[in-house]
Design an enzyme around this catalytic site. Sequence first.
Site, mmCIF file in Angstrom:
data_model
loop_
_atom_site.group_PDB
_atom_site.id
_atom_site.type_symbol
_atom_site.label_atom_id
_atom_site.label_comp_id
_atom_site.label_asym_id
_atom_site.label_seq_id
_atom_site.Cartn_x
_atom_site.Cartn_y
_atom_site.Cartn_z
ATOM 1 N N ALA A 57 0.845 -1.189 0.000
ATOM 2 C CA ALA A 57 0.000 0.000 0.000
ATOM 3 C C ALA A 57 0.883 1.242 0.000
ATOM 4 O O ALA A 57 1.716 1.433 0.888
ATOM 5 C CB ALA A 57 -0.903 -0.003 1.228
ATOM 6 N N TYR A 182 -9.223 1.467 5.544
ATOM 7 C CA TYR A 182 -8.610 2.715 5.101
ATOM 8 C C TYR A 182 -9.672 3.604 4.437
ATOM 9 O O TYR A 182 -10.863 3.296 4.472
ATOM 10 C CB TYR A 182 -7.401 2.413 4.220
ATOM 11 C CG TYR A 182 -6.351 1.635 4.990
ATOM 12 C CD1 TYR A 182 -5.855 2.125 6.194
ATOM 13 C CD2 TYR A 182 -5.902 0.384 4.563
ATOM 14 C CE1 TYR A 182 -4.935 1.409 6.943
ATOM 15 C CE2 TYR A 182 -4.978 -0.337 5.306
ATOM 16 C CZ TYR A 182 -4.499 0.179 6.492
ATOM 17 O OH TYR A 182 -3.590 -0.541 7.232
ATOM 18 N N ARG A 230 -8.954 -3.924 -4.502
ATOM 19 C CA ARG A 230 -9.098 -4.765 -3.313
ATOM 20 C C ARG A 230 -10.108 -4.104 -2.377
ATOM 21 O O ARG A 230 -9.988 -2.910 -2.066
ATOM 22 C CB ARG A 230 -7.751 -4.921 -2.610
ATOM 23 C CG ARG A 230 -7.737 -6.039 -1.570
ATOM 24 C CD ARG A 230 -6.367 -6.212 -0.946
ATOM 25 N NE ARG A 230 -6.229 -7.545 -0.371
ATOM 26 C CZ ARG A 230 -5.194 -7.935 0.376
ATOM 27 N NH1 ARG A 230 -4.210 -7.085 0.640
ATOM 28 N NH2 ARG A 230 -5.124 -9.158 0.840
#
Length: 376
Positions: A57, A182, A230
């Site tokens: 990430a 997130y 994702r």
Amino acid sequence: MSLLFTPRAVGPLTLKNRIVVAPMCQYSAVDGVPQPWHAQHIGRLALSGAGLVVIEATGVEAAGRISWADTGLWNDEQEAAFAKIIRDIRTYSDTPIGIQLGHAGRKASTNPPWIDRGGPAPADKAWETFSASAQAFKADWHTPTALDQAGMDRVVAAFVESAKRADRAGFDLVELHAAHGYLLTQFLSPLSNERTDEFGGSLENRMRFPLRAAQALRDAWPRTKALGVRFNGSDWTEGGITPDEAAVFGQALHAMGYDYLHLTSGGNVATARIPGDQPNYQVAFAEAVKAATPDANVMAVGMIVSPQQAEDLLTQGKADLIAVARAVLDDPNWGHHAAVALGQPEGLPVQYERAGAAHWPGYATARALADGSVAA
């Protein structure tokens, strides 16, 4: 022929097999710039025998990093460092390399996990965080600023700019990070999104900003390269994201032109009990999305550790691609060992062939010792 080792088209990219190394944060960058650690780490994964490697990430803006030691892709120095890593890998491996672009939202501004258990960064390293709502991830964490329209515009523009940099750096694929609690997940989940405007409430509203970011990334990323996403199938907490909602989100992304849908879960609720020690614990989410969008490439992940386990998930039609992560950290030759286990060509680099099954008399003994089937 093993299905795991059957090539698979992912948009314009054809993978030599269905093994994907999932993104794994290394928390080892300096000011967002990848370091020698990243060069050896990514290079090692490129020789693992996987059909695709997606690196960690990476923050699209400084405020979007998870920790102060995360990689970023918002300036020239970061772009140049990634470009050198990719150029060097291309001298010894043709494995496609992707990068996961994301924004940590309210889970940003932390330490690496081995410092204070990854808690909030100290004052001299901290920064303002942002989210769907002004709701802290934990009681003792910083309270984020709820994004207004200008803030959303800034984040979307950052995704676009990072995608252009990833293209110039030589990446073959981008994966949009809309998972693990997130920023984009914070909008998607009713547990973290308390908004009363057009970005909160119904699923349609909660998807509005994530889909806006996804569309901007789709428009910015070349159609000649692959693009995946994702996202979560569950928050593992009552009232959170459900597999049915994930299926609707996946259908929208597939219709938008995303080349694969990578299903994972959790990370949005600090107290959630996630059965991460159970084999296939997230596969049901991939299966639900696959059933709802049968012509999509769907990727499963989550305690998939053995070659036969991966093969069975494919033959049962539960997924099209298999992501492995810590299993590859444990065994950097996981893909090559899987090939041997499933009766396929090993595919080792020529420099390593003398340690392979075809040339090393001790191979079978070494593998049996490694998996515990025989005692030393």
